[in-house]
Design a protein around this motif. Structure first.
Motif, short mmCIF file in Angstrom:
data_model
loop_
_atom_site.label_atom_id
_atom_site.label_comp_id
_atom_site.label_asym_id
_atom_site.label_seq_id
_atom_site.Cartn_x
_atom_site.Cartn_y
_atom_site.Cartn_z
N PRO A 209 -81.10 -71.60 -64.77
CA PRO A 209 -82.18 -72.37 -64.13
C PRO A 209 -82.95 -71.50 -63.15
CG PRO A 209 -80.02 -73.02 -63.26
CD PRO A 209 -79.77 -72.14 -64.45
N VAL A 210 -84.25 -71.74 -63.06
CA VAL A 210 -85.14 -70.94 -62.22
C VAL A 210 -85.51 -71.76 -60.99
CG1 VAL A 210 -87.34 -69.74 -62.08
CG2 VAL A 210 -86.04 -69.71 -64.22
N ALA A 211 -85.28 -71.18 -59.80
CA ALA A 211 -85.62 -71.85 -58.55
C ALA A 211 -87.04 -71.51 -58.15
CB ALA A 211 -84.64 -71.44 -57.44
N SER A 212 -87.64 -72.39 -57.38
CA SER A 212 -89.01 -72.19 -56.92
C SER A 212 -89.03 -71.26 -55.72
CB SER A 212 -89.63 -73.53 -56.55
OG SER A 212 -90.88 -73.35 -55.91
N LEU A 213 -90.09 -70.47 -55.65
CA LEU A 213 -90.27 -69.60 -54.48
C LEU A 213 -90.78 -70.37 -53.28
CD1 LEU A 213 -91.83 -66.37 -56.01
CD2 LEU A 213 -89.59 -66.60 -54.97
N ALA A 214 -91.43 -71.49 -53.54
CA ALA A 214 -92.03 -72.24 -52.44
C ALA A 214 -90.99 -73.05 -51.67
CB ALA A 214 -93.11 -73.18 -52.98
N VAL A 215 -89.99 -73.57 -52.37
CA VAL A 215 -88.98 -74.41 -51.74
C VAL A 215 -87.61 -73.80 -52.03
CG1 VAL A 215 -87.97 -76.70 -51.59
CG2 VAL A 215 -90.42 -76.44 -52.04
N ALA A 216 -86.83 -73.59 -51.00
CA ALA A 216 -85.50 -73.00 -51.19
C ALA A 216 -84.61 -73.96 -51.97
CB ALA A 216 -84.87 -72.70 -49.83
N ALA A 217 -83.79 -73.39 -52.84
CA ALA A 217 -82.85 -74.20 -53.61
C ALA A 217 -81.80 -74.79 -52.67
CB ALA A 217 -82.19 -73.35 -54.68
N PRO A 218 -81.34 -76.01 -52.96
CA PRO A 218 -80.31 -76.60 -52.09
C PRO A 218 -79.04 -75.76 -52.09
CG PRO A 218 -80.56 -77.86 -54.12
CD PRO A 218 -81.69 -76.87 -54.08
N HIS A 405 -76.89 -57.98 -49.83
CA HIS A 405 -77.83 -56.86 -49.84
C HIS A 405 -78.70 -56.96 -48.59
CE1 HIS A 405 -81.11 -54.25 -51.12
NE2 HIS A 405 -80.30 -53.79 -52.06
N PRO A 406 -79.02 -55.83 -47.93
CA PRO A 406 -79.84 -55.93 -46.71
C PRO A 406 -81.14 -56.70 -46.89
CG PRO A 406 -78.92 -53.72 -46.93
CD PRO A 406 -78.56 -54.45 -48.19
N ALA A 407 -81.71 -56.67 -48.10
CA ALA A 407 -82.96 -57.38 -48.32
C ALA A 407 -82.80 -58.89 -48.22
CB ALA A 407 -83.54 -57.02 -49.69
N ARG A 408 -81.57 -59.39 -48.23
CA ARG A 408 -81.37 -60.83 -48.08
C ARG A 408 -81.74 -61.31 -46.68
NH1 ARG A 408 -78.81 -63.59 -52.12
NH2 ARG A 408 -77.68 -62.39 -53.71
N LEU A 409 -81.85 -60.41 -45.73
CA LEU A 409 -82.32 -60.80 -44.40
C LEU A 409 -83.74 -61.35 -44.47
CD1 LEU A 409 -80.94 -57.83 -42.26
CD2 LEU A 409 -79.92 -60.08 -42.62
N ALA A 410 -84.54 -60.82 -45.38
CA ALA A 410 -85.89 -61.34 -45.56
C ALA A 410 -85.85 -62.76 -46.12
CB ALA A 410 -86.69 -60.43 -46.48
N ASP A 411 -84.88 -63.04 -47.00
CA ASP A 411 -84.75 -64.39 -47.53
C ASP A 411 -84.43 -65.39 -46.42
OD1 ASP A 411 -85.13 -63.07 -49.86
OD2 ASP A 411 -83.16 -63.53 -50.72
N LEU A 412 -83.61 -64.98 -45.45
CA LEU A 412 -83.31 -65.87 -44.33
C LEU A 412 -84.55 -66.19 -43.52
CD1 LEU A 412 -79.92 -64.40 -43.03
CD2 LEU A 412 -80.27 -66.55 -44.24
N LEU A 413 -85.41 -65.20 -43.33
CA LEU A 413 -86.66 -65.46 -42.61
C LEU A 413 -87.56 -66.40 -43.40
CD1 LEU A 413 -87.60 -61.98 -41.07
CD2 LEU A 413 -86.61 -63.97 -39.96
N MET A 414 -87.59 -66.24 -44.71
CA MET A 414 -88.41 -67.15 -45.53
C MET A 414 -87.89 -68.58 -45.45
SD MET A 414 -89.00 -64.70 -48.87
CE MET A 414 -90.17 -65.80 -49.66
N ASP A 415 -86.58 -68.75 -45.20
CA ASP A 415 -85.99 -70.07 -45.05
C ASP A 415 -85.95 -70.52 -43.59
OD1 ASP A 415 -85.57 -70.15 -47.75
OD2 ASP A 415 -83.49 -69.46 -47.63
N ARG A 416 -86.58 -69.75 -42.69
CA ARG A 416 -86.64 -70.08 -41.25
C ARG A 416 -85.24 -70.19 -40.64
NH1 ARG A 416 -91.80 -71.48 -39.93
NH2 ARG A 416 -93.19 -72.05 -41.66
N GLN A 417 -84.37 -69.25 -40.98
CA GLN A 417 -83.03 -69.19 -40.42
C GLN A 417 -82.88 -67.91 -39.61
OE1 GLN A 417 -79.78 -70.21 -43.09
NE2 GLN A 417 -81.21 -71.16 -44.54
#
Length: 716
Positions: A209-218, A405-417
């Motif tokens: 399944p493909v998750a959306s970039l606009a809304v984080a997957a639960p 992976h260090p790049a996951r820190l950017a994912d946290l910012l995209m999720d406002r964490q």
């Protein structure tokens, strides 16, 4: 090496024929029937025949090949270790007939599934990339297989020099590698995808399944996610324990007591593994988790011949002690391994290795399907595996599926964490030691993560291509990473969509320009649906799984199977469900595995369990390079890589001398260059082909790309 191969063709071109036990056609022909010629793989076992035949090639065990049918033209072949029952296989076949391909990848174990419904053939790859699928156009249809070299033989392919350049310049960047292989015309399907063939036509489709970039997957709650990892690991280990046990093929007789050698050492000297099941026990958390789980789970108590049923010998735990790399960290790991081996269900064997086991000490070895950095250390691993069992667990892949992976820190910012960035940033500041800039490390990390989170995919790829092209134009070489890499510099370099590999600094301008063209071409394609951290982590996992596959081939011990449960589909899925906030915390991998063991009843772990240690491997690589400097320099006196235009021999020889003298050069980059050169020499000195029959290829792979006046030369 074990592989499967088959093809799908236009109905008018391939007629059904009858096959004998060895796969030989006795009515009509396979490949070119109008001329009455046949072609089939050497030493193959026919699984089903025309019009879309499938073969299994190599030393497959009888229980590793399973075929279920629900009709004359509806059947499923599963090759490898799969814990599904026959009824579950039939249910999966019905689901695949309706298009639900994900069901074919959901069973515990590591395997390749091939489903045939009428003239539609579906080959399902795995999520990590440890069991890849390749394909190539051939004879008006499409040939596919789980190894690239046989397909290259089939079409008499030449070398793809552009792929080798991308593999050296950007080894963990899928945009640079694309779907290419070292053989021109042979393609690879991405991990998590399936190859669907209909009468010769082909389609590559994803089954996840493909998750959306606009809304984080639960996201799951941390406790539920860790419980999912435990269930997946237990199922993966149980899948191997409940499979039939095997004893190795007949070995030379035991010469009897030898001073200084126990039964395990004498058996290893004769060249065969022990019967039953074993595991690595290095002292690290991944191998220890698998060994302790395997020791505590119920399973078949021995082989059908009665081997491996002795008390205390149900699981053979192997620890490798490198005598050439002394150090407190390595000694602590050995002590932890010894403490865990006190478990009465374990039989502990310590394998020692001296200078003869250092990397680069032995440059001879078998030809593998593709090049990989593990070629330089394959004899070192083989020494350890020779003292293992017929079915041997290894903790390979745990770091890639569990660590952040260090790049996951950017994912946290995209999720406002943002709050979850504090602990990893503080840990990086402490790892670098007390300096005047330590207080600014968290801010530096935050800025780099925010920059990546705000950089579109296409912009990131185009910027990397522009940097490579500029470096190629002025002859400076690729942009260099820090020569003395600190945890902070490594993390900051990883906070980007792409980055050059450690070997890129020694490539020629022409090679870098070729890679930049590949990157620019990939930037025009649709952007992936993954976030930056998720995409970079998936690429790192695929790169590691590919090298693990090469290591299995290079260090292969006859009658032995290596099992890496962390690369199984269900384990990869469970690890992907871990919340980002849990994954990025320092020591998360050890904490997760400790929880897995505690929930399984293993709570008495030695002090310091889970402490990371990379120094021994780096020290061993440097010691091996120093010891083998002269043979390596001779290897690059007239290298094939220079003939292909990828490097300048003088530059590489200078780097080898400098690294042997102790200069802080990236040893991983030199390992990539040396292993690729070794693979090219083994490939071009190869004799024979993977195919036989009256219509078999007249030449081996890449024969058309070699002109042998005095020494082999390559042309792309």
């Amino acid at each position: 090496m074990r592989w499967l191969v088959g093809w799908s063709s236009v109905a008018a071109s391939f007629r059904a024929g009858s096959y004998g036990p060895g796969g030989h056609s006795t009515a009509g022909a396979v490949g070119e029937p109008d001329e009455g010629r046949t072609v089939h793989p050497v030493g193959a076992q026919l699984l089903w025949g025309d019009p879309d035949p499938l073969w299994a090639v190599g030393d497959w065990r009888p229980d590793e090949i399973r075929i279920v049918s629900v009709g004359a033209d509806t059947r499923l072949a599963v090759l490898g270790c799969c814990a599904a029952t026959d009824e579950e296989l039939r249910v999966g076949l019905f689901a695949a007939r309706g298009g639900a391909l994900r069901h074919l990848s959901a069973w515990p174990g590591s395997y390749t599934a091939v489903a045939q419904v009428a003239r539609r053939v579906t080959v399902v790859g795995d999520l990590a990339g440890a069991r890849p699928v390749f394909y190539t156009p051939w004879a008006g249809g499409t040939a596919y297989g789980t190894a690239a070299l046989p397909l290259a033989d089939l079409i008499e392919a030449q070398l793809d020099i552009g792929h080798l350049a991308a593999l050296l310049a950007c080894p963990d960047v899928p945009e640079a590698l694309g779907d290419s292989t070292p053989y021109a015309g042979v393609r690879r399907i991405p991990p998590g995808h399936a190859l669907v063939l209909r009468e010769g036509s082909r389609e590559i489709t994803g089954y996840e399944p493909v998750a959306s970039l606009a809304v984080a997957a639960p996201q799951l709650a941390p406790a539920a996610a860790v419980e999912g990892v435990r269930d997946a690991l237990v199922s993966a280990v149980r899948a191997r324990l409940t499979a039939p046990r095997h004893a190795p093929e007949t070995l030379p007789p035991d010469p009897g007591p030898v001073p200084g050698m126990g039964p395990a050492e004498r058996r290893a000297a004769r060249g065969g593994p022990a019967p039953g099941i074993g595991a690595d026990l290095s002292g690290g958390p991944a191998s220890a988790t698998l060994a302790l789980l395997a020791a505590g789970l119920p399973g078949v108590p021995g082989t059908v011949l009665g081997h491996g049923t002795g008390a205390g010998e149900r699981l053979l735990a192997v620890t490798f002690n490198d005598l050439t790399v002394p150090g407190a960290g390595r000694q602590a790991e050995l002590e932890r391994a010894g403490a865990m081996a006190a478990n009465p269900r374990l039989h502990h064997v310590v394998v020692t290795g001296g200078e003869e086991c250092l990397p680069y000490a032995d440059l001879e070895g078998p030809l593998t399907d593709e090049p990989g950095p593990s070629l330089i250390a394959a004899p070192r691993h083989r020494r350890r595996l020779l003292s293992g069992s017929a079915d041997h667990f290894t903790g390979s892949g745990a770091r890639q599926v569990l660590d952040a992976h260090p790049a996951r820190l950017a994912d946290l910012l995209m999720d406002r964490q943002r709050r979850h960035l504090l602990r990893p940033a503080t840990a990086l500041a402490k790892a670098g030691g007390p300096t005047a800039n330590s207080l600014f490390v968290p801010l530096t990390v935050y800025r780099a993560a925010r920059r990546l989170a705000r950089t579109p995919y296409r912009t990131g790829i185009e910027s990397a291509a522009d940097a490579l092209r500029a470096s190629a134009a002025d002859g400076r070489g690729a942009p260099r990473l820090d020569e003395v890499a600190s945890p902070l510099s490594i993390s900051l370099a990883a906070l980007s969509w792409t980055r050059p590999g450690p070997a890129a600094r020694w490539l020629t301008g022409e090679a870098l320009a070729e890679v930049s063209v590949r990157l620019m071409a990939s930037a025009t394609r649709p952007a992936p649906s993954q976030r930056p951290g998720e995409a970079r982590a998936s690429a790192a996992l695929a790169r590691y799984a590919a090298d693990h596959r090469i290591l299995e081939q290079a260090a292969e011990v006859r009658s032995q199977r290596l099992h890496a449960p962390f690369l199984d589909n269900q384990v990869v899925r469970a690890c992907r469900a871990l919340p980002e906030s849990l994954r990025v915390q320092p020591g998360a991998r050890a904490t997760i595995l400790r929880t897995v063991l505690s929930a399984s009843g293993v709570r008495d772990l030695p002090p310091g369990w889970g402490a990371p240690s990379h120094a021994p491997s780096t020290a061993a690589a440097r010691a091996g390079l120093r010891q083998s400097a002269d043979p390596l320099i001779s290897l690059f006196e007239a290298p094939l890589l220079a003939d292909a235009g990828l490097v300048e021999a003088r530059t590489v020889r200078k780097a080898l001398r400098a690294a042997a003298a102790g200069e802080p050069l990236p040893l991983d980059g030199l390992a990539d260059l040396i292993s690729t050169e070794l693979w090219l020499r083994r490939l071009l000195s190869r004799r024979g082909t993977c195919w036989t029959g009256t219509a078999a290829p007249r030449q081996r792979a890449v024969a058309g790309g070699v002109t042998p006046p005095r020494r082999p030369t390559l042309r792309s």
